[in-house]
Design an enzyme around this catalytic site. Structure first.
Site, mmCIF file in Angstrom:
data_model
loop_
_atom_site.group_PDB
_atom_site.id
_atom_site.type_symbol
_atom_site.label_atom_id
_atom_site.label_comp_id
_atom_site.label_asym_id
_atom_site.label_seq_id
_atom_site.Cartn_x
_atom_site.Cartn_y
_atom_site.Cartn_z
ATOM 1 N N SER A 65 -8.833 20.690 8.068
ATOM 2 C CA SER A 65 -9.112 20.460 9.456
ATOM 3 C C SER A 65 -10.033 21.230 10.261
ATOM 4 O O SER A 65 -10.503 22.425 9.528
ATOM 5 C CB SER A 65 -7.681 20.717 10.129
ATOM 6 O OG SER A 65 -6.825 19.768 9.420
HETATM 7 N N1 SAH Z 1 -3.967 21.289 6.738
HETATM 8 C C1 SAH Z 1 -4.780 20.771 5.816
HETATM 9 C C2 SAH Z 1 -5.086 19.279 5.893
HETATM 10 C C3 SAH Z 1 -5.231 18.558 4.813
HETATM 11 S S1 SAH Z 1 -5.630 16.947 5.245
HETATM 12 C C4 SAH Z 1 -6.004 21.669 5.759
HETATM 13 O O1 SAH Z 1 -6.415 22.026 6.714
HETATM 14 O O2 SAH Z 1 -6.646 21.738 4.524
HETATM 15 C C5 SAH Z 1 -4.075 16.354 5.136
HETATM 16 C C6 SAH Z 1 -3.203 16.407 3.849
HETATM 17 O O3 SAH Z 1 -2.143 15.573 3.933
HETATM 18 C C7 SAH Z 1 -4.038 15.843 2.635
HETATM 19 O O4 SAH Z 1 -4.135 16.711 1.655
HETATM 20 C C8 SAH Z 1 -3.301 14.721 2.214
HETATM 21 O O5 SAH Z 1 -3.125 14.290 0.683
HETATM 22 C C9 SAH Z 1 -1.823 14.958 2.751
HETATM 23 N N2 SAH Z 1 -0.946 13.990 2.665
HETATM 24 C C10 SAH Z 1 -1.043 12.545 3.257
HETATM 25 N N3 SAH Z 1 0.418 12.097 3.220
HETATM 26 C C11 SAH Z 1 1.116 13.203 2.687
HETATM 27 C C12 SAH Z 1 2.496 13.041 2.470
HETATM 28 N N4 SAH Z 1 3.385 11.697 2.441
HETATM 29 N N5 SAH Z 1 3.109 14.136 1.877
HETATM 30 C C13 SAH Z 1 2.483 15.192 1.857
HETATM 31 N N6 SAH Z 1 1.282 15.397 2.083
HETATM 32 C C14 SAH Z 1 0.771 14.070 2.546
#
Ligand code: SAH
Length: 219
Positions: A65
């Protein structure tokens, strides 16, 4: 090998100026961003761009993010040293790390195994001991026998999952982007009683989808 936290401090100070201008006020949040070397969460490819105020790819179709977004969501969560946090979407671990500096115990779920394992390795290296990792579908939460003081969802849903509302303590706060696959409003929910919630809507964001039983069906 532990990281030298004074590296790239000048760039982080610049970043703090920018997100302050965008409206982030909470001193604890600004300090946590200042103390978090974002390049650690980017791997080799994008390390150079770590202090651009942008979302960046972390592989496997996912993104880290934008620093402003991380700061905004963390501010909405109202940091408290005694509070436990459930995070859905571990991803790179950048948001997770900032939470680990501001809250008590962190529980974080990621559905993509490889992403979670990479981040777990990094946290071991950094000797962070208040983060608990799980691999699986976070749209249904951690476990129905657990409740948390805070819940943060870093992926976009069409509504707030019932399971997550249930796993929130009374007076707890949940922050999550809610909307379509293309665009979402940042929601802050406070649990007043078991069935009574106070909801406020904030500005628009764009997140990758929350995929799972109480999220979207697939990519
Ligand atoms: N906070 C993270 C954001 C990553 S993007 C950062 O700053 O790096 C969002 C993440 O949510 C992705 O890695 C994706 O694989 C995960 N995601 C999507 N659906 C999900 C679910 N049902 N349970 C767990 N993770 C999930």
């Amino acid at each position: 090998m532990l990281y030298d936290f004074s590296r790239r401090l000048v760039e982080r100070k610049e970043l703090i100026k920018i997100i302050k201008n965008q409206g982030i006020k909470d001193k604890k949040v600004l300090e946590a961003i200042l103390n978090t070397p974002r390049e650690l969460f980017l791997g080799d490819i994008n390390a150079e761009n770590a202090y651009l105020n942008n979302a960046l790819p972390i592989g496997l179709g996912q993104t880290i993010s934008q620093p402003y977004t991380v700061a905004f969501m963390t501010e909405l969560l109202e940091p408290n040293r005694n509070a436990s946090v459930l995070e859905i979407g571990t991803g790179s671990g950048y948001q997770t790390y900032i939470l680990s500096l501001l809250f008590n115990q962190i529980f974080t779920i990621e559905r993509i195994e490889k992403l979670s394992l990479n981040t777990q390795k990094l946290f071991e290296k950094l000797k962070i001991s208040n983060v608990n990792f799980s691999i699986g579908d976070g749209s249904i939460g951690w476990n129905d026998n657990f409740k948390f003081d805070r819940i943060i969802v870093t992926a976009a849903g069409k509504e707030i999952p019932e399971s997550l509302k249930n796993q929130l303590n009374i007076n707890g706060i949940l922050v999550m982007p809610v909307g379509t696959r293309e665009s979402q409003i940042m929601i802050k929910l406070i649990k007043i009683t078991e069935n009574n919630f106070e909801i406020t809507e904030n500005s628009r964001f764009q997140f990758v989808p929350l995929i799972g039983k109480e999220g979207w069906q697939s990519n």
